[in-house]
Write a protein that holds these residues in place. Sequence first.
Motif, PDB file in Angstrom:
ATOM      1  N   ASP A  69       0.837  -1.203   0.000  1.00  0.00           N
ATOM      2  CA  ASP A  69       0.000   0.000   0.000  1.00  0.00           C
ATOM      3  C   ASP A  69       0.873   1.255   0.000  1.00  0.00           C
ATOM      4  OD1 ASP A  69      -2.577   1.306   0.123  1.00  0.00           O
ATOM      5  OD2 ASP A  69      -2.125   1.764   2.233  1.00  0.00           O
ATOM      6  N   PHE A  70       1.926   1.262   0.833  1.00  0.00           N
ATOM      7  CA  PHE A  70       2.841   2.408   0.882  1.00  0.00           C
ATOM      8  C   PHE A  70       3.505   2.622  -0.475  1.00  0.00           C
ATOM      9  CE2 PHE A  70       7.071   4.169   1.339  1.00  0.00           C
ATOM     10  CZ  PHE A  70       6.819   5.328   2.062  1.00  0.00           C
ATOM     11  N   ILE A  71       3.990   1.549  -1.085  1.00  0.00           N
ATOM     12  CA  ILE A  71       4.669   1.647  -2.384  1.00  0.00           C
ATOM     13  C   ILE A  71       3.720   2.189  -3.442  1.00  0.00           C
ATOM     14  CG2 ILE A  71       5.662   0.262  -4.258  1.00  0.00           C
ATOM     15  CD1 ILE A  71       6.964  -1.460  -2.030  1.00  0.00           C
ATOM     16  N   ASP A  72       2.486   1.707  -3.441  1.00  0.00           N
ATOM     17  CA  ASP A  72       1.505   2.190  -4.420  1.00  0.00           C
ATOM     18  C   ASP A  72       1.205   3.682  -4.241  1.00  0.00           C
ATOM     19  OD1 ASP A  72       1.281  -0.251  -5.667  1.00  0.00           O
ATOM     20  OD2 ASP A  72      -0.549  -0.838  -4.608  1.00  0.00           O
ATOM     21  N   LYS A  73       1.153   4.127  -3.002  1.00  0.00           N
ATOM     22  CA  LYS A  73       0.814   5.518  -2.737  1.00  0.00           C
ATOM     23  C   LYS A  73       1.988   6.463  -2.969  1.00  0.00           C
ATOM     24  CE  LYS A  73      -2.907   4.699   0.536  1.00  0.00           C
ATOM     25  NZ  LYS A  73      -3.353   4.833   1.931  1.00  0.00           N
ATOM     26  N   HIS A  74       3.203   5.950  -2.912  1.00  0.00           N
ATOM     27  CA  HIS A  74       4.404   6.789  -3.007  1.00  0.00           C
ATOM     28  C   HIS A  74       5.322   6.304  -4.121  1.00  0.00           C
ATOM     29  CE1 HIS A  74       3.228   8.691   0.725  1.00  0.00           C
ATOM     30  NE2 HIS A  74       2.999   7.490   1.225  1.00  0.00           N
ATOM     31  N   ASP A  75       4.752   5.980  -5.253  1.00  0.00           N
ATOM     32  CA  ASP A  75       5.509   5.379  -6.344  1.00  0.00           C
ATOM     33  C   ASP A  75       6.651   6.262  -6.827  1.00  0.00           C
ATOM     34  OD1 ASP A  75       5.893   3.203  -8.229  1.00  0.00           O
ATOM     35  OD2 ASP A  75       5.196   4.631  -9.743  1.00  0.00           O
ATOM     36  N   GLU A  76       6.417   7.557  -6.926  1.00  0.00           N
ATOM     37  CA  GLU A  76       7.463   8.457  -7.430  1.00  0.00           C
ATOM     38  C   GLU A  76       8.674   8.455  -6.502  1.00  0.00           C
ATOM     39  OE1 GLU A  76       8.110  13.139  -8.572  1.00  0.00           O
ATOM     40  OE2 GLU A  76       6.091  12.301  -8.641  1.00  0.00           O
ATOM     41  N   GLN A  77       8.427   8.512  -5.191  1.00  0.00           N
ATOM     42  CA  GLN A  77       9.527   8.505  -4.234  1.00  0.00           C
ATOM     43  C   GLN A  77      10.271   7.168  -4.257  1.00  0.00           C
ATOM     44  OE1 GLN A  77       6.434   9.543  -3.595  1.00  0.00           O
ATOM     45  NE2 GLN A  77       6.476  11.473  -2.500  1.00  0.00           N
TER      46      GLN A  77
END
Length: 59
Positions: free
Chosen positions: A9-17
């Motif tokens: 979930d974190f990776i999906d929400k912060h893909d650019e970072q």
Amino acid sequence: MSFLDKAKDFIDKHDEQVDKALEKVGEQIDDRTGGKYSTHIDKAVNEAQRRTGDGDTHP
């Protein structure tokens, strides 16, 4: 929600970072190996970026 679900979930929400972080890690590894494995490192970084999130910011 399990730890793995939270991580996804974190990776999906912060893909650019995440993509930027993968790029920096690849650059550091490339520097430490003196550019000897640049092609392999680039392929690995690109594959990792492809697999993270659905809105990849780096092709």
